[in-house]
Every structure is written in structure tokens, then in C-alpha cells.
Design a protein around this motif. Structure first.
Motif, mmCIF file in Angstrom:
data_model
loop_
_atom_site.group_PDB
_atom_site.id
_atom_site.type_symbol
_atom_site.label_atom_id
_atom_site.label_comp_id
_atom_site.label_asym_id
_atom_site.label_seq_id
_atom_site.Cartn_x
_atom_site.Cartn_y
_atom_site.Cartn_z
ATOM 1 N N ALA A 61 45.931 5.338 -1.249
ATOM 2 C CA ALA A 61 45.046 5.736 -2.358
ATOM 3 C C ALA A 61 45.779 5.763 -3.701
ATOM 4 N N THR A 62 47.120 5.773 -3.687
ATOM 5 C CA THR A 62 47.886 5.798 -4.941
ATOM 6 C C THR A 62 48.388 4.419 -5.345
ATOM 7 N N LYS A 63 48.063 3.379 -4.562
ATOM 8 C CA LYS A 63 48.493 2.014 -4.878
ATOM 9 C C LYS A 63 47.515 1.400 -5.871
ATOM 10 N N TYR A 64 48.047 0.609 -6.781
ATOM 11 C CA TYR A 64 47.193 -0.092 -7.732
ATOM 12 C C TYR A 64 47.848 -1.413 -8.129
ATOM 13 N N GLU A 65 47.078 -2.299 -8.718
ATOM 14 C CA GLU A 65 47.579 -3.597 -9.165
ATOM 15 C C GLU A 65 48.133 -3.441 -10.579
ATOM 16 N N SER A 66 49.446 -3.533 -10.704
ATOM 17 C CA SER A 66 50.088 -3.361 -12.003
ATOM 18 C C SER A 66 50.294 -4.681 -12.729
ATOM 19 N N GLY A 67 50.179 -5.807 -12.011
ATOM 20 C CA GLY A 67 50.408 -7.106 -12.623
ATOM 21 C C GLY A 67 51.879 -7.464 -12.752
ATOM 22 N N THR A 68 52.761 -6.668 -12.159
ATOM 23 C CA THR A 68 54.201 -6.902 -12.290
ATOM 24 C C THR A 68 54.760 -7.829 -11.222
ATOM 25 N N GLY A 69 54.037 -7.983 -10.101
ATOM 26 C CA GLY A 69 54.545 -8.788 -9.000
ATOM 27 C C GLY A 69 55.200 -7.970 -7.905
ATOM 28 N N TRP A 70 55.211 -6.644 -8.047
ATOM 29 C CA TRP A 70 55.747 -5.748 -7.028
ATOM 30 C C TRP A 70 54.679 -4.711 -6.672
ATOM 31 N N PRO A 71 54.677 -4.234 -5.425
ATOM 32 C CA PRO A 71 53.740 -3.156 -5.079
ATOM 33 C C PRO A 71 53.980 -1.957 -6.006
ATOM 34 N N SER A 72 52.915 -1.412 -6.553
ATOM 35 C CA SER A 72 53.034 -0.297 -7.497
ATOM 36 C C SER A 72 52.121 0.854 -7.091
ATOM 37 N N PHE A 73 52.603 2.054 -7.367
ATOM 38 C CA PHE A 73 51.921 3.296 -6.999
ATOM 39 C C PHE A 73 51.992 4.241 -8.184
#
Length: 139
Positions: A61-73
Motif C-alpha cells: 500500500a506504500t508503493k508508488y510509481e516515482s518514474g525513477t526506474g526503481w521500486p519506490s515507497f
């Protein structure tokens, strides 16, 4: 090297348990190439755990698409990560690591979404995804 992690394993023990890419990131603070992790596209409900010691680090639920190319939370599970200052890129950054084994996960930045405003930018090879309803792996 024979250093021992807080989880009680020596470097050689972690090397034997992990894929080479995961070991390099977790215990040598390497960085995987952006866009290389299948976890970038993981959208299922579940828990992201440390690839080394399997400590739960992030809820899906804390994951989001940051557009950086790495999994982001935008937030870790309380008490699951530790931080330290990192000057490897000259400008100071905040590195974060697994609170149990001290495995390097990534860096935290102040440009994430609310409610925290933080972006925990994680190396995908430093994580495993456990779908909701499945047992967490033991290590």
C-alpha cells in the motif's frame, strides 16, 4: 572480508545465500541499473521483504510509481530500516538499510507523495515480494 552483519552472518555466508547482484547491492552498496527490476511493475497486495534476511520492510500500500526506474515507497514498516549519511555522490544523501542485517536497500529523498513526502528509492534486487496470504520466508 570476514565482517559480520548485525544478523550474525559473515560476508561469505551472505555471498553463498544470495545471487551475485543482490549480494553486491546489499553488502557492497552497489546500485542496480534503473528499470531493470521486475518489482518496478509489481502492483499486487503483499509485503516487500529484505532479500537477505527476509525482514518485512514495506507494505504494498506504500508503493508508488516515482518514474525513477526503481521500486519506490513513501513509508517503511515502522522499525524496519535504519539510516546513515552517504557522501559517495559528493552531495550528502540519506542511505537506508535493513534494520536486521544492515543490508543496503537504497536512498530516501524528500520528494515523495503525501502523507510522508518521502521517496524510499529501493534497489529491486535487495527485495523479495511476498503476495498477501502467503507466509513470509524464513532465514
Amino acid at each position: 572480508m570476514t565482517e559480520t552483519s548485525p544478523a550474525g552472518k559473515k560476508s561469505e555466508e551472505w555471498r553463498a545465500l544470495l545471487p551475485a547482484e543482490s549480494f553486491a547491492v546489499l553488502f557492497r552498496e552497489a546500485t542496480e541499473p534503473p528499470g531493470s527490476s521486475p518489482l518496478n511493475h509489481e502492483k499486487g497486495a503483499g509485503t516487500f521483504v529484505c532479500a537477505a534476511c527476509h525482514l518485512p520492510l514495506f507494505e504494498s500500500a506504500t508503493k508508488y510509481e516515482s518514474g525513477t526506474g526503481w521500486p519506490s515507497f513513501f513509508a517503511p514498516i515502522e522499525g524496519s530500516v535504519g539510516t546513515k549519511r552517504d557522501f559517495r555522490m559528493i552531495l550528502p544523501r540519506t542511505e537506508y538499510h535493513c534494520a536486521r542485517c544492515a543490508g543496503h536497500q537504497g536512498h530516501v529523498f524528500p520528494d515523495g507523495p503525501q502523507p510522508t513526502g518521502k521517496r524510499y528509492c529501493n534497489n529491486g534486487v535487495a527485495l523479495l515480494f511476498v503476495p498477501e496470504g502467503e507466509p513470509l520466508p524464513e532465514r
